[in-house]
Design an enzyme around this catalytic site. Structure first.
Site, PDB file in Angstrom:
ATOM      1  CG  ASP A 351      -0.038  -0.024   2.542  1.00  0.00           C
ATOM      2  OD1 ASP A 351       1.006  -0.058   2.510  1.00  0.00           O
ATOM      3  OD2 ASP A 351      -0.945   0.064   3.482  1.00  0.00           O
ATOM      4  CG  ASP A 621      -4.334  -3.540   3.263  1.00  0.00           C
ATOM      5  OD1 ASP A 621      -4.802  -3.121   1.848  1.00  0.00           O
ATOM      6  OD2 ASP A 621      -4.210  -2.804   3.810  1.00  0.00           O
TER       7      ASP A 621
END
Length: 882
Positions: A351, A621
């Site tokens: 990320d 995630d």
């Protein structure tokens, strides 16, 4: 108390294999689902304010810890039994028993001494490794918010007991099997139980008995909150939970890693060698010597010599030592086998926020729709962040910490009425606030493109204007200007509503766009250097973010990531799996992604043969962390992200990850040393033993000698887990390659046989073993021959690890660690001393002639030179990676 393992599988099991009803569900849970909340509280002898601390402690003693399984932790008795009950020990005990039946007590005593030494060595090393791994896992714990004595406190999940009342918010793991008491827009991810990728909405109303996973007022241990908030009553914990009942089934569904498969392939390769070699040796020696008992014992000893019995200990100790080394570099490994995947990783998906950026967001601007500073926009943003009960992200904290608010806002004048929590499909969240004038105002905050969809007008300088198409384009252009400057932008909109009891996402319509709040999260100073270092180590960096493409592109450029190839979530959505695999290979930036998009991208990269790591810390995630070959999170991540990850960084920095990758490669390099050494040595011995069995009228080495040789040689390999590793061996990813190991065996193995045969003929003709045999001194001939080969075999085998352990020239360009040098020297010296020692009669050894030693020195030098040459040729031909 250890943290529980929720056993979330890396690959989700098919739903049909975990069908509702296939696992025993707690009857209390089914009963609770059909009762009203108050009745359920009474049945569990608790209240909506939870248990007292004293009562919770009593129940913990009664029900036991809320633990489904202890990951990779073994009781000492189990470790000891595992050290005893293995093929090597059984084989040695059989040999000892046969020796006793033949009245050879000396051999039996020596063999049992080997058994004791081998068992103790393995038990001690594996117990130390197990303790070290447990201490590391204890550093990472998942907690839950529990009401104790009426107050909300954080408790480890393992301390949760039936009767506890827990508070749940976005990002939380469900800490046990619970019955919902209150909830607001609660969506639960049940993928770890069902394999379904979509969240399930939950309610509090009592229900009729149905299939467990279809109950709407019940949540299960191991699932997680995607959005919304709730309070819930704990009904079943630990093995009484639904997950506890199906724990065995889930473990069975876990696919082995590439490392596990590689070790298994190597083991089966050696077993095939043994299955061919041992019967052949037995038959040849029986036919040529005429003594089937001696041939049988010799064949059994050969089987022991070919068995890579140290492999389990070497692997376990290498992994545990690697985990300890990584912990010193701020990386905690939850699953030891993931260390090799970390080293083999050639693609890292990460990320953006906190990894590439400072993870310290500052509220930089609060402005109206034409980007003029506007304090009223700041007040709306503050009210929204202050009154929401969900997971407060970094932007919420930046708003709440803004200094200028104190002089513009009197919080007692406002009161919260309701909220509509954030979820990843809407990408907005709202609170309803009672304003000082008594109005109910819905304040909506979220991604500008999502806010625009819900607005029918905007406010500028006190005037309201309709949201026409042309104006939307102009408004979006202003927003894009902020994004292009690297700002993370949220839009604020509102609507005054008629008072009512409750509000929902259906009320998020006909809003008035009020303005923007813009945040700055600058790139980390270390990010550019860390990315360059990872790329130099052969790892491709790909950024997977839900953020918009303008901000993401600017940050990526500043840290040195090429953004020429970029894909958005809508592009990923439109692609087939095959097209995505092609596009993912050359794309470095993926923006505006949903959790499902991240999962698909990682799967596509894996399908193309890449070992993929994913680094993330958010609720969204979790699917990607579980899908990746190695999931990486941080200790500040939400619970579901930490539980899904294989490794936890104690510092959210790619520099820390670089250290972890290099340690992972060191671990694999050291394991590979033993595998290469053991396999090539055993393969060479196969040729030597076969030839000697045919050429000579006696077995070339007595069973007790083979066993002693094997034990001493294995002892010299014990320091491999802490051996030094050359820089080039960890410069690039090291994936497992059985074909490369096979080529190494075929090339290096026969090198040892060449010098075994020169030793055979030197002992037979050069030192007179043939003449002694021909003149009737057969025992002396056999002793001379076997002693000479024993010493040569032990010294060359022990020394050759220094050639195999490095791609360089040993002793000139690369030196082993001092423990390996010491054990090598000690074993070589012991082997040379043994024929002259008081122990010699035990092994049927005799002193060797003085000229044997110069010949042995020449043999060793020639062996090292030939093996080094064969190794260099292998690398130059490209058959084995350097």
């Amino acid at each position: 108390m250890p943290a529980p393992s929720l056993i979330l599988p890396k690959r989700l099991p098919p739903r049909t294999q975990l069908a509702a009803g296939a696992i025993n569900v707690s009857p209390q849970l089914i009963e609770a689902a059909g009762c009203e909340c108050g009745e359920t509280l009474q049945k569990l002898h608790t209240t909506k304010d939870g248990l007292s601390a004293a009562e919770a402690e009593n129940r913990l003693r009664e029900y036991g810890p809320n633990v489904v399984a202890q990951e990779s932790r073994h009781p000492l008795l189990k470790l000891f039994l595992r050290a005893i009950v293995n093929p090597l020990v059984i084989l040695l005990v059989v040999l000892a028993a046969v020796s006793v039946l033949n009245d050879d007590w000396r051999a039996a005593i020596v063999i049992m001494l080997m058994v004791i030494l081998g068992v103790v060595l393995r038990f001690v090393q594996e117990a130390r490794a197990d303790n070290a791994a447990a201490k590391l896992r204890a550093m990472i714990s998942v907690k839950a918010t529990v009401l104790r004595d009426g107050k909300a406190v954080e408790e480890p999940i393992s301390q949760i007991v039936p009767g506890d009342v827990v508070e749940l918010a976005a990002g939380d793991m469900i800490p046990a099997d619970v019955r919902l008491l209150t909830c607001k827009d609660l969506f639960i991810m049940q993928a770890s139980l069902t394999g379904e990728s979509f969240p399930v909405e939950k309610f509090t109303a009592c229900e009729e008995v149905r299939a467990p996973l279809e109950l709407k007022n019940v949540c299960y241990l191991g699932t997680s909150v995607e959005s919304g908030a709730a309070t819930a009553l704990v009904v079943a914990t630990g093995l009484k939970s639904y997950l506890g009942g199906m724990a065995g089934a889930i473990v069975d569904q876990q696919e082995p890693s590439s490392f596990d498969r590689g070790v298994a392939q190597f083991t089966w390769l050696m077993i095939r060698f043994i299955c061919v070699m041992v019967p052949l040796v037995f038959v040849i020696n029986w036919l040529t010597k005429g003594d089937w008992a001696q041939a049988f014992l010799f064949a059994l000893a050969v089987a022991v010599g070919l068995t890579p019995e140290m492999l389990p200990m070497i692997v376990t100790v290498c992994l545990s030592k690697g985990a300890l080394a990584m912990s010193r570099k701020r990386v905690i490994v939850k699953r030891l086998n993931s260390i090799q995947n970390l080293g083999a990783m050639d693609v890292l998906c990460t990320d953006k926020t906190g990894t590439l950026t400072m993870d310290h967001i500052i509220l930089e601007k609060y402005c109206d729709v034409v980007l003029s500073s506007d304090t009223n926009v700041l007040i709306l943003a503050y009210l929204n962040s202050h009154f929401q009960t969900g997971l407060k992200n970094l932007m919420d904290r930046a708003i709440l910490n803004h200094k200028e608010l104190k002089e513009h806002l009197q919080l007692p004048d406002y009161a919260k009425v309701d909220e509509v929590p954030f979820d990843f499909s809407r990408k907005v969240m709202s609170v309803v606030v009672k304003m000082p004038d008594g109005k109910h105002r819905l304040i909506c905050k979220g991604a500008p493109e999502e806010i625009y969809k819900r607005c029918n007008g905007f406010e500028l300088e006190g005037q309201h204007y309709p949201m026409e198409h042309m104006l939307i384009t102009d408004l979006k252009e202003e927003f894009d200007n902020l994004s292009a400057d690297g700002f993370r932008v949220l839009a604020l909109a509102y609507q005054d509503l008629e008072p009512k009891a409750a509000y929902s996402k259906d009320d998020e319509k006909d809003l008035v766009l009020r303005g923007y709040v813009a945040f700055l999260d600058p790139p980390k100073d270390s990010a550019r250097g860390a990315i360059a270092a990872l790329q130099n180590h052969g790892i491709s960096i790909k950024v997977l973010t839900g953020d918009n493409e303008l901000v993401s592109r600017k940050i990526c450029r500043e840290v040195g990531i090429d953004t020429e190839q970029m894909l958005l979530g809508r592009h990923v959505e439109a692609m087939s799996d095959a097209d995505l695999a092609v596009a993912a290979a050359k794309t470095t930036l993926f923006a505006r992604l949903s959790p499902a998009h991240k999962h698909r991208i990682i799967t596509a990269l894996q399908g193309a043969g890449h070992v993929v790591g994913f680094m993330g810390d958010g609720i969204n995630d979790a699917p990607a962390l579980r899908a990746a070959d190695v999931g990486i999170s941080v200790d500040t991540a939400v619970d579901i992200a930490k539980e899904s990850a294989d490794a936890i960084l104690l510092e959210k920095d790619l520099l820390v990850l670089e250290d972890g990758v290099l340690e992972g490669r060191k671990v694999f390099a050291n394991i590979l040393k033993y595998i290469r050494m053991g396999a090539s040595s055993n393969f060479g011995n196969m040729f030597s033993v076969l030839g000697a069995s045919i050429l000579f009228p006696f077995v070339p080495m007595a069973p007790i000698q083979i066993l002693t040789n094997n034990l001493l040689y294995d002892f010299s390999q014990v320091p491999i887990p802490i051996d030094d590793v050359d820089p080039e061996q960890i410069a690039k990813p090291r994936p497992w390659s059985m074909s490369a190991i096979s080529r190494y065996i075929l090339f290096i193995g026969p090198c040892s046989s060449i010098f075994d045969y020169t030793t055979f003929f030197l002992m037979w003709y050069g030192f007179g073993a043939a003449m002694l045999y021909a003149t009737g001194r057969k025992d002396e001939s056999v002793q001379l021959f076997q002693t000479g080969w024993f010493v040569e075999s032990l010294i060359t085998q022990t020394l050759i690890i220094h050639v195999i352990r490095t791609n360089r020239i040993p002793f000139l360009q690369s030196w082993a660690s001092w423990p390996m040098i010491v054990t090598t020297a000690v074993i070589m010296a012991f082997g040379a001393w043994l024929p002259y020692s008081p122990l010699a009669p035990l092994f049927n050894f005799i002193p060797l002639p003085p000229m044997y030693w110069p010949c042995l020195a020449a043999t060793v030098i020639a062996y090292l030179a030939v093996t080094q040459g064969a190794k260099v040729l292998l690398f130059r031909l490209g058959w084995v990676r350097e």
